[in-house]
Design a protein around this motif. Structure first.
Motif, short mmCIF file in Angstrom:
data_model
loop_
_atom_site.label_atom_id
_atom_site.label_comp_id
_atom_site.label_asym_id
_atom_site.label_seq_id
_atom_site.Cartn_x
_atom_site.Cartn_y
_atom_site.Cartn_z
N SER A 11 -42.35 -6.63 -9.48
CA SER A 11 -41.79 -5.30 -9.69
C SER A 11 -42.91 -4.29 -9.84
O SER A 11 -43.83 -4.50 -10.65
N GLN A 13 -43.88 0.21 -9.46
CA GLN A 13 -43.37 1.56 -9.31
C GLN A 13 -43.69 2.08 -7.92
O GLN A 13 -44.61 1.59 -7.25
N ALA A 14 -42.94 3.07 -7.50
CA ALA A 14 -43.18 3.70 -6.20
C ALA A 14 -44.63 4.16 -6.11
O ALA A 14 -45.18 4.70 -7.08
N PRO A 88 -39.00 2.79 -2.94
CA PRO A 88 -37.80 2.08 -3.42
C PRO A 88 -37.05 1.39 -2.29
O PRO A 88 -36.47 0.32 -2.51
N VAL A 124 -39.09 -2.23 -6.10
CA VAL A 124 -39.86 -1.01 -6.25
C VAL A 124 -38.98 0.02 -6.95
O VAL A 124 -37.91 0.38 -6.44
N SER A 125 -39.42 0.50 -8.09
CA SER A 125 -38.64 1.47 -8.84
C SER A 125 -39.18 2.88 -8.60
O SER A 125 -40.37 3.08 -8.36
#
Length: 126
Positions: A11, A13-14, A88, A124-125
């Motif tokens: 996981s 982040q963008a 994302p 991807v958050s």
């Protein structure tokens, strides 16, 4: 018996990066096409990138060009996918695949490949 094992998902982040690996076993080195596919929930499996073992010729889907890089280490039967500037919409299960053939010049389809790994999840958050 050919076996493919993916690793490296996770996981992020963008804008972040991940490096996926696929280790193959059960076969001697020979000319083959290896590829990365991905499948998001409710969507069809789609080809992301391929690489031909003998020449190193690569193919990328338009959605990942300039952000992802596929590479190989034939001595260790390993393929990689370096993923940068993740978005994302890159969130999916990523699968490694192999077939005893020249890679297609066009976007690969799952039917082009005989062997598959079990996948590694990339999230991807925003």
């Amino acid at each position: 018996q050919v076996r493919l094992v993916e690793s490296g998902g996770g996981s992020v982040q963008a804008g972040g990066s991940l490096r996926l690996s696929c280790v193959g076993s059960g076969y001697d080195y020979s000319s083959h096409c290896m590829g990365w596919f991905r499948q998001a929930p409710g969507k069809q499996r789609e080809g992301v990138a391929t690489i031909y073992s003998t020449t190193g010729t690569t193919y990328y889907a338009d959605s990942v060009k300039g952000r992802f890089t596929i590479s190989q280490d034939n001595a260790n039967n390993t393929m990689y996918l370096q993923m940068n500037s993740l978005k994302p919409e890159d969130t999916a299960m990523y699968y490694c695949s192999l077939n005893w053939a020249i890679c297609s010049r066009y976007r690969p389809t799952p039917e082009d490949f005989r062997y598959w790994g079990r996948g590694t999840q990339v999230t991807v958050s925003a």
